[in-house]
Design a protein around this motif. Structure first.
Motif, mmCIF file in Angstrom:
data_model
loop_
_atom_site.group_PDB
_atom_site.id
_atom_site.type_symbol
_atom_site.label_atom_id
_atom_site.label_comp_id
_atom_site.label_asym_id
_atom_site.label_seq_id
_atom_site.Cartn_x
_atom_site.Cartn_y
_atom_site.Cartn_z
ATOM 1 N N ILE A 186 38.351 -0.292 22.949
ATOM 2 C CA ILE A 186 39.243 -1.134 24.144
ATOM 3 C C ILE A 186 40.149 0.177 24.793
ATOM 4 C CG2 ILE A 186 40.871 -2.561 24.828
ATOM 5 C CD1 ILE A 186 39.741 -4.382 22.597
ATOM 6 N N GLU A 187 40.819 0.839 23.938
ATOM 7 C CA GLU A 187 41.694 2.150 24.489
ATOM 8 C C GLU A 187 41.054 3.160 25.061
ATOM 9 O OE1 GLU A 187 45.277 3.222 25.271
ATOM 10 O OE2 GLU A 187 44.982 1.727 23.938
ATOM 11 N N ALA A 188 39.806 3.461 24.704
ATOM 12 C CA ALA A 188 38.861 4.446 24.966
ATOM 13 C C ALA A 188 38.343 3.917 26.522
ATOM 14 C CB ALA A 188 37.745 4.627 24.165
ATOM 15 N N SER A 189 38.146 2.741 26.884
ATOM 16 C CA SER A 189 37.635 2.324 28.076
ATOM 17 C C SER A 189 38.484 2.868 29.130
ATOM 18 C CB SER A 189 37.546 0.750 28.257
ATOM 19 O OG SER A 189 38.689 0.187 28.081
ATOM 20 N N ARG A 190 39.799 2.936 28.941
ATOM 21 C CA ARG A 190 40.823 3.506 30.030
ATOM 22 C C ARG A 190 40.919 2.337 31.127
ATOM 23 N NH1 ARG A 190 40.000 9.792 30.810
ATOM 24 N NH2 ARG A 190 39.758 10.556 28.450
ATOM 25 N N ASN A 191 40.854 1.026 30.914
ATOM 26 C CA ASN A 191 40.782 0.161 31.734
ATOM 27 C C ASN A 191 41.968 -0.625 31.480
ATOM 28 O OD1 ASN A 191 40.481 -2.577 33.274
ATOM 29 N ND2 ASN A 191 38.399 -1.682 33.759
ATOM 30 N N ARG A 192 43.094 -0.535 32.093
ATOM 31 C CA ARG A 192 44.274 -1.062 31.661
ATOM 32 C C ARG A 192 44.425 -2.636 31.977
ATOM 33 N NH1 ARG A 192 48.562 2.669 35.313
ATOM 34 N NH2 ARG A 192 46.807 2.306 36.548
ATOM 35 N N LEU A 193 43.750 -2.843 33.065
ATOM 36 C CA LEU A 193 43.522 -4.489 33.359
ATOM 37 C C LEU A 193 42.791 -5.166 32.150
ATOM 38 C CD1 LEU A 193 44.413 -6.860 34.900
ATOM 39 C CD2 LEU A 193 42.308 -6.241 36.583
ATOM 40 N N LEU A 194 41.599 -4.366 31.939
ATOM 41 C CA LEU A 194 40.800 -5.129 30.792
ATOM 42 C C LEU A 194 41.717 -5.165 29.279
ATOM 43 C CD1 LEU A 194 38.109 -5.860 29.744
ATOM 44 C CD2 LEU A 194 37.385 -3.393 29.338
ATOM 45 N N LYS A 195 42.400 -4.138 28.904
ATOM 46 C CA LYS A 195 43.099 -4.079 27.631
ATOM 47 C C LYS A 195 44.166 -5.246 27.876
ATOM 48 C CE LYS A 195 46.272 -1.097 25.225
ATOM 49 N NZ LYS A 195 46.761 0.159 25.062
ATOM 50 N N LYS A 196 44.920 -5.345 28.982
ATOM 51 C CA LYS A 196 45.648 -6.582 29.193
ATOM 52 C C LYS A 196 45.129 -7.744 29.000
ATOM 53 C CE LYS A 196 49.547 -8.161 31.979
ATOM 54 N NZ LYS A 196 49.326 -9.476 31.616
ATOM 55 N N VAL A 197 43.887 -7.994 29.786
ATOM 56 C CA VAL A 197 43.376 -9.264 29.453
ATOM 57 C C VAL A 197 43.032 -9.568 28.235
ATOM 58 C CG1 VAL A 197 41.168 -10.508 30.170
ATOM 59 C CG2 VAL A 197 42.473 -9.426 31.713
ATOM 60 N N ILE A 198 42.443 -8.614 27.370
ATOM 61 C CA ILE A 198 42.241 -8.929 25.978
ATOM 62 C C ILE A 198 43.267 -9.185 25.006
ATOM 63 C CG2 ILE A 198 41.091 -7.628 24.202
ATOM 64 C CD1 ILE A 198 39.309 -6.309 25.818
ATOM 65 N N GLN A 199 44.431 -8.604 25.403
ATOM 66 C CA GLN A 199 45.643 -8.753 24.572
ATOM 67 C C GLN A 199 45.901 -10.021 25.005
ATOM 68 O OE1 GLN A 199 47.989 -5.385 25.896
ATOM 69 N NE2 GLN A 199 47.360 -4.145 24.012
ATOM 70 N N ASP A 200 46.145 -10.397 26.123
ATOM 71 C CA ASP A 200 46.683 -11.771 26.682
ATOM 72 C C ASP A 200 45.941 -12.826 26.069
ATOM 73 O OD1 ASP A 200 48.622 -10.536 27.832
ATOM 74 O OD2 ASP A 200 47.877 -10.585 29.962
ATOM 75 N N GLN A 201 44.680 -12.737 26.035
ATOM 76 C CA GLN A 201 43.520 -13.651 25.493
ATOM 77 C C GLN A 201 43.483 -13.568 24.001
ATOM 78 O OE1 GLN A 201 42.478 -16.195 27.305
ATOM 79 N NE2 GLN A 201 43.655 -15.238 29.149
#
Length: 239
Positions: free
Chosen positions: A150-165
């Protein structure tokens, strides 16, 4: 003063969560503020705030008139979490293939090596499943593997969504509740082989293949976990 209060709440939160992960506070257990406060050496206020935070994350449920209890994650809950994980993490794996660094690839290889060591130990002992210690090590490795991707994807919004969910943490929290017998020699071998395929696809910068293999891995895990839970339920009903 405010900073001290935040630190006490964080400390209480980490303590209670660790007790839950280690099954000291098992699913269905009642969380008694004063008892936990005494164990931690703090007042009841940071404990209460920590329990509220755990409740907001779905790990604790408040029952009116009875108190707060460690939530039991059922088969339907876990099934839905796996569906969400597939959608989010498969996409993350595809993005990671485009941006992953050599250092991150090395980290993933190191994790696979650890998983291979555990698998070899199970087979060498001719055991049917992991020991509790091996199981904890296995789940930690799995969690780290997915977090690196997930960190390697470099997609901050995706990372936040995964963390939030909490798509990853809730699944692995539930696995810890199911205990060590869920990891068999066959499932361990299949997991290692699948992760090696993902790593190979990432090295080739093949986004589509990385996405596909990740989806297949998550669906395989979903299948194995749900089968295991059904067997457990049948065992309980038989008793």
């Amino acid at each position: 003063m405010e900073e001290t209060s935040k630190n006490l709440t964080e400390h209480s939160y980490q303590y209670i969560k660790q007790q839950m992960e280690q099954n000291v506070l098992a699913p269905g257990a009642r969380l008694v503020n004063r008892k936990l406060a005494a164990e931690l050496g703090v007042s009841a206020i940071p404990v209460r705030e920590a329990i509220c935070r755990l409740a907001s994350e779905g790990l604790v449920e408040h029952i009116q008139g009875s108190g707060a209890f460690v939530r039991e994650i059922g088969r339907e809950d876990l099934d839905e979490l796996y569906v969400l994980r597939d959608l989010l993490e498969s996409f993350a794996a595809g993005e990671a293939a485009l941006y992953i660094t050599p250092s991150q690839l090395e980290d993933l290889q190191f994790i696979i090596n650890e998983l291979r060591e555990i698998t070899a130990s199970i087979i060498e002992r001719k055991a049917k499943h992991t020991t509790p210690t091996q199981f904890e090590r296995w789940v930690d490795c799995e969690t780290e593997f997915h977090e690196i991707l997930i960190e390697a994807s470099r997609n901050r919004l995706l990372k936040k969504v995964i963390q939030d969910q909490r798509a990853i943490t809730d699944v692995f929290y539930a696995l810890r509740q199911l205990k060590h017998k869920i990891i068999t020699p066959q499932s361990a071998e299949e997991t290692c082989a699948g992760k090696e395929q993902i790593l190979d696809a990432l090295k080739k910068r093949d986004a589509d293949l990385s996405r596909q293999i990740m989806s297949e891995q998550i669906q395989a895990g979903r299948r194995d976990v749900l089968i295991f839970m059904r067997k457990q339920e049948r065992g309980k009903n038989a008793n």
